[in-house]
Motif scaffolding. Structure first.
Motif, PDB file in Angstrom:
ATOM      1  N   LEU A 167       0.856  -1.169   0.000  1.00 25.33           N
ATOM      2  CA  LEU A 167       0.000   0.000   0.000  1.00 25.33           C
ATOM      3  C   LEU A 167       0.901   1.230   0.000  1.00 25.33           C
ATOM      4  N   ARG A 168       0.681   2.151  -0.953  1.00 20.69           N
ATOM      5  CA  ARG A 168       1.499   3.370  -1.017  1.00 20.69           C
ATOM      6  C   ARG A 168       0.598   4.594  -1.030  1.00 20.69           C
ATOM      7  N   PHE A 169       0.997   5.594  -0.247  1.00 17.22           N
ATOM      8  CA  PHE A 169       0.304   6.882  -0.189  1.00 17.22           C
ATOM      9  C   PHE A 169       1.263   7.917  -0.744  1.00 17.22           C
ATOM     10  N   LEU A 170       0.896   8.536  -1.852  1.00 17.25           N
ATOM     11  CA  LEU A 170       1.718   9.571  -2.465  1.00 17.25           C
ATOM     12  C   LEU A 170       1.059  10.922  -2.180  1.00 17.25           C
ATOM     13  N   VAL A 171       1.840  11.838  -1.596  1.00 26.46           N
ATOM     14  CA  VAL A 171       1.328  13.163  -1.274  1.00 26.46           C
ATOM     15  C   VAL A 171       1.507  14.068  -2.484  1.00 26.46           C
ATOM     16  N   LEU A 172       0.384  14.542  -3.023  1.00 25.62           N
ATOM     17  CA  LEU A 172       0.414  15.460  -4.157  1.00 25.62           C
ATOM     18  C   LEU A 172      -0.064  16.838  -3.688  1.00 25.62           C
ATOM     19  N   GLU A 173      -0.005  17.799  -4.566  1.00 22.54           N
ATOM     20  CA  GLU A 173      -0.330  19.179  -4.187  1.00 22.54           C
ATOM     21  C   GLU A 173      -1.753  19.320  -3.654  1.00 22.54           C
ATOM     22  N   ASN A 174      -2.707  18.638  -4.296  1.00 22.26           N
ATOM     23  CA  ASN A 174      -4.114  18.790  -3.918  1.00 22.26           C
ATOM     24  C   ASN A 174      -4.742  17.566  -3.272  1.00 22.26           C
ATOM     25  N   TYR A 214      -4.054  13.149  -1.661  1.00 21.90           N
ATOM     26  CA  TYR A 214      -3.281  11.935  -1.423  1.00 21.90           C
ATOM     27  C   TYR A 214      -3.689  10.974  -2.524  1.00 21.90           C
ATOM     28  N   LYS A 215      -2.740  10.327  -3.167  1.00 16.80           N
ATOM     29  CA  LYS A 215      -3.044   9.322  -4.182  1.00 16.80           C
ATOM     30  C   LYS A 215      -2.635   7.982  -3.581  1.00 16.80           C
ATOM     31  N   VAL A 216      -3.540   7.017  -3.635  1.00 19.05           N
ATOM     32  CA  VAL A 216      -3.309   5.722  -3.004  1.00 19.05           C
ATOM     33  C   VAL A 216      -3.133   4.652  -4.074  1.00 19.05           C
ATOM     34  N   PHE A 217      -2.091   3.847  -3.907  1.00 15.46           N
ATOM     35  CA  PHE A 217      -1.801   2.735  -4.813  1.00 15.46           C
ATOM     36  C   PHE A 217      -1.815   1.443  -4.009  1.00 15.46           C
ATOM     37  N   VAL A 218      -2.361   0.395  -4.611  1.00 15.03           N
ATOM     38  CA  VAL A 218      -2.325  -0.930  -4.004  1.00 15.03           C
ATOM     39  C   VAL A 218      -1.679  -1.856  -5.016  1.00 15.03           C
ATOM     40  N   ASN A 219      -0.600  -2.506  -4.600  1.00 10.74           N
ATOM     41  CA  ASN A 219       0.148  -3.414  -5.477  1.00 10.74           C
ATOM     42  C   ASN A 219       0.482  -2.756  -6.816  1.00 10.74           C
ATOM     43  N   ASN A 220       0.987  -1.524  -6.740  1.00  8.20           N
ATOM     44  CA  ASN A 220       1.421  -0.736  -7.902  1.00  8.20           C
ATOM     45  C   ASN A 220       0.294  -0.291  -8.827  1.00  8.20           C
ATOM     46  N   GLU A 221      -0.964  -0.510  -8.429  1.00 13.28           N
ATOM     47  CA  GLU A 221      -2.108  -0.055  -9.229  1.00 13.28           C
ATOM     48  C   GLU A 221      -2.725   1.159  -8.546  1.00 13.28           C
ATOM     49  N   SER A 222      -3.042   2.184  -9.327  1.00 11.85           N
ATOM     50  CA  SER A 222      -3.731   3.345  -8.776  1.00 11.85           C
ATOM     51  C   SER A 222      -5.083   2.884  -8.229  1.00 11.85           C
ATOM     52  N   PHE A 223      -5.375   3.227  -6.968  1.00  9.46           N
ATOM     53  CA  PHE A 223      -6.590   2.732  -6.323  1.00  9.46           C
ATOM     54  C   PHE A 223      -7.606   3.848  -6.085  1.00  9.46           C
TER      55      PHE A 223
END
Length: 128
Positions: A91-98, A100-109
């Protein structure tokens, strides 16, 4: 394999481009109790605001919200289950300007728009 304390807490200082990666494995597929909770908090106190609350249930539901000034805000639900009991996940949480973008197993969730300023987030808490 390293096992971190549960719940896990880590002080953070968020900025655009910051990423949090969590690797885990959900144990059971029982209904109402969340299997995994990730909170981006403004402090260490129990009643601290939560800028981003991400909660996984193994009955095909993910709930996202924020907790501000003592109350939960409008909940956002996703009925999709990339989390399978017994299957490891990343599980990855990427902090963007506007948002949080969440990815699960390298797929945008999913994504969750910022409701509190990034700079206010001081603590990451993970339970489950």
């Amino acid at each position: 394999m390293n096992s971190l304390p549960n719940p896990y807490q880590q002080s953070v200082s968020l900025a655009v481009g910051f990423m949090v990666k969590i690797m885990g494995n959900l144990e059971s597929s029982c209904g109402k109790n969340p299997e995994l909770v990730v909170d981006f908090c403004t402090g260490i106190e129990e009643d601290s605001d939560i800028a981003f609350h991400f909660r996984v249930y193994t009955n095909s539901m993910v709930v996202m919200n924020s907790f501000q000034k003592g109350g939960w805000q409008e909940e956002k639900r996703m009925f999709s289950d990339p989390f399978m009991p017994g299957q490891p996940f990343e599980l990855r949480f990427l902090v963007l300007e506007n948002e949080y973008k969440v990815f699960v197993n390298n797929e945008s969730f999913c994504q969750f728009a910022h409701r509190l300023p990034l700079q206010s987030v001081k603590m990451l808490k993970v339970k489950g």
